[in-house]
Scaffold this active site. Structure first.
Site, PDB file in Angstrom:
ATOM      1  CG  ASP A  67       4.762   0.844  -8.055  1.00  0.00           C
ATOM      2  OD1 ASP A  67       4.707   1.905  -8.718  1.00  0.00           O
ATOM      3  OD2 ASP A  67       5.165   0.805  -6.889  1.00  0.00           O
ATOM      4  CG  ASN A 136       6.076  -1.120   4.346  1.00  0.00           C
ATOM      5  OD1 ASN A 136       6.759  -0.629   3.444  1.00  0.00           O
ATOM      6  ND2 ASN A 136       4.991  -1.832   4.098  1.00  0.00           N
ATOM      7  CG  HIS A 138       6.762  -0.673   0.192  1.00  0.00           C
ATOM      8  ND1 HIS A 138       5.404  -0.499   0.309  1.00  0.00           N
ATOM      9  CD2 HIS A 138       7.257   0.550  -0.159  1.00  0.00           C
ATOM     10  CE1 HIS A 138       5.103   0.748   0.024  1.00  0.00           C
ATOM     11  NE2 HIS A 138       6.203   1.408  -0.260  1.00  0.00           N
ATOM     12  CD  GLU A 143       3.249  -3.453   0.830  1.00  0.00           C
ATOM     13  OE1 GLU A 143       4.272  -3.004   1.401  1.00  0.00           O
ATOM     14  OE2 GLU A 143       2.217  -2.778   0.695  1.00  0.00           O
TER      15      GLU A 143
HETATM   16  P1  PGA Z   1       7.568   8.157  -1.658  1.00  0.00           P
HETATM   17  O1  PGA Z   1       7.178   6.618  -1.654  1.00  0.00           O
HETATM   18  O2  PGA Z   1       8.606   8.308  -2.724  1.00  0.00           O
HETATM   19  O3  PGA Z   1       6.293   8.862  -2.012  1.00  0.00           O
HETATM   20  O4  PGA Z   1       8.103   8.478  -0.301  1.00  0.00           O
HETATM   21  C1  PGA Z   1       8.155   5.661  -1.561  1.00  0.00           C
HETATM   22  C2  PGA Z   1       7.520   4.300  -1.480  1.00  0.00           C
HETATM   23  O5  PGA Z   1       6.552   4.119  -0.747  1.00  0.00           O
HETATM   24  O6  PGA Z   1       8.026   3.387  -2.130  1.00  0.00           O
END
Ligand code: PGA
Length: 246
Positions: A67, A136, A138, A143
């Site tokens: 992404d 959350n 995602h 999302e």
């Molecule tokens: P993080 O992010 O690996 O920095 O915890 C995970 C995400 O938000 O998909």
């Protein structure tokens, strides 16, 4: 899905790198997607170590970015591409021709999604897709509310992601949209891995793995992927009921 729980983050990361390495050993021209963000940082460390020590050969692999933030240039330290450059592409001197990544600065964002989807489709599907999980629920920038059936898409970021995402940036940055691989890519990938570590992920991991799958928790799609691996450290698995956390 199959759940594996490891005593700590370093062990978890080493195991994730080892599983990816084993896959690549059976398919040296694998198309590999590994998330940026904090979760896979030590996975990259081990992949780099394994290549340097001669235990892993990635010369024929291609790497797809998971992404990217819209409007953020890859020179920005908080961009997904910049993190991948720092932790993986540059240490191993991986050529640009081996990298397919969303350009968050592209004039035509839909064209970016189509470009990446066409590349993946030309290989059938991703081989490896390692993703983290947001607080959350995602996956990548898919999302809550996102269909389980989408390929790449342009996403309006949730308010939570706009705030939590600041952790990657050296200064306050306006985040509004993202480009992301879709949950359908995860479902179709040959080795889908969801990885999580730390106590702060325990609650969302519990929901994603135990509540009936719903698009309100995008990561719950993992329950619907029989061949998916869920790799957790003890802390992230801390709220799972016993039968799952064995
Ligand atoms: P993080 O992010 O690996 O920095 O915890 C995970 C995400 O938000 O998909």
């Amino acid at each position: 899905m199959k759940i594996k729980i490891y005593p700590d983050y370093p062990t978890l990361s080493r195991e994730a790198a080892s599983r990816i390495g084993q896959y690549i050993a059976t398919k040296p021209n694998a198309v590999v997607c590994i998330a940026s963000g904090n979760t896979p940082v030590q996975v990259f460390h081990w992949l780099v170590e394994n290549v340097r020590s001669g235990h892993l050969n990635i010369d024929r692999c291609t790497f797809v970015g998971l992404d990217e933030w819209v409007g953020i240039d890859k020179s920005n330290a908080g961009s997904c591409r910049n993190m991948m450059d720092r932790d993986f592409f540059h240490p191993l001197d991986i050529k640009e021709s081996k990298i397919k990544f969303f350009d968050g600065m592209a004039g035509n964002l839909q064209q970016e999604c189509d470009r990446i989807d066409q590349f993946i489709a030309s290989h059938g599907a991703l081989d490896v897709m390692l993703v983290g999980i947001g607080l959350n629920g995602h996956i990548a920038m898919n999302e809550p509310g996102t269909s389980f059936d989408h390929y790449s898409q342009i996403i309006d970021l949730s308010e939570e992601t706009k705030v939590v995402g600041q952790k990657y940036f050296p200064k306050q940055t306006n985040l509004s949209r993202g480009l992301t691989l879709g949950l359908r890519h995860l479902r179709e990938s040959k080795l889908p891995i969801l990885m999580a570590n730390g106590q702060k992920k325990a609650s969302i991991i519990q929901k994603a793995l135990t509540l009936p799958p719903t698009t309100e928790i995008p990561a719950s799609i993992i329950q619907k992927i029989p061949h998916a691996m869920v790799l957790l450290d003890k802390e992230a698995a801390g709220l799972l009921p016993r039968p799952l956390a064995k």
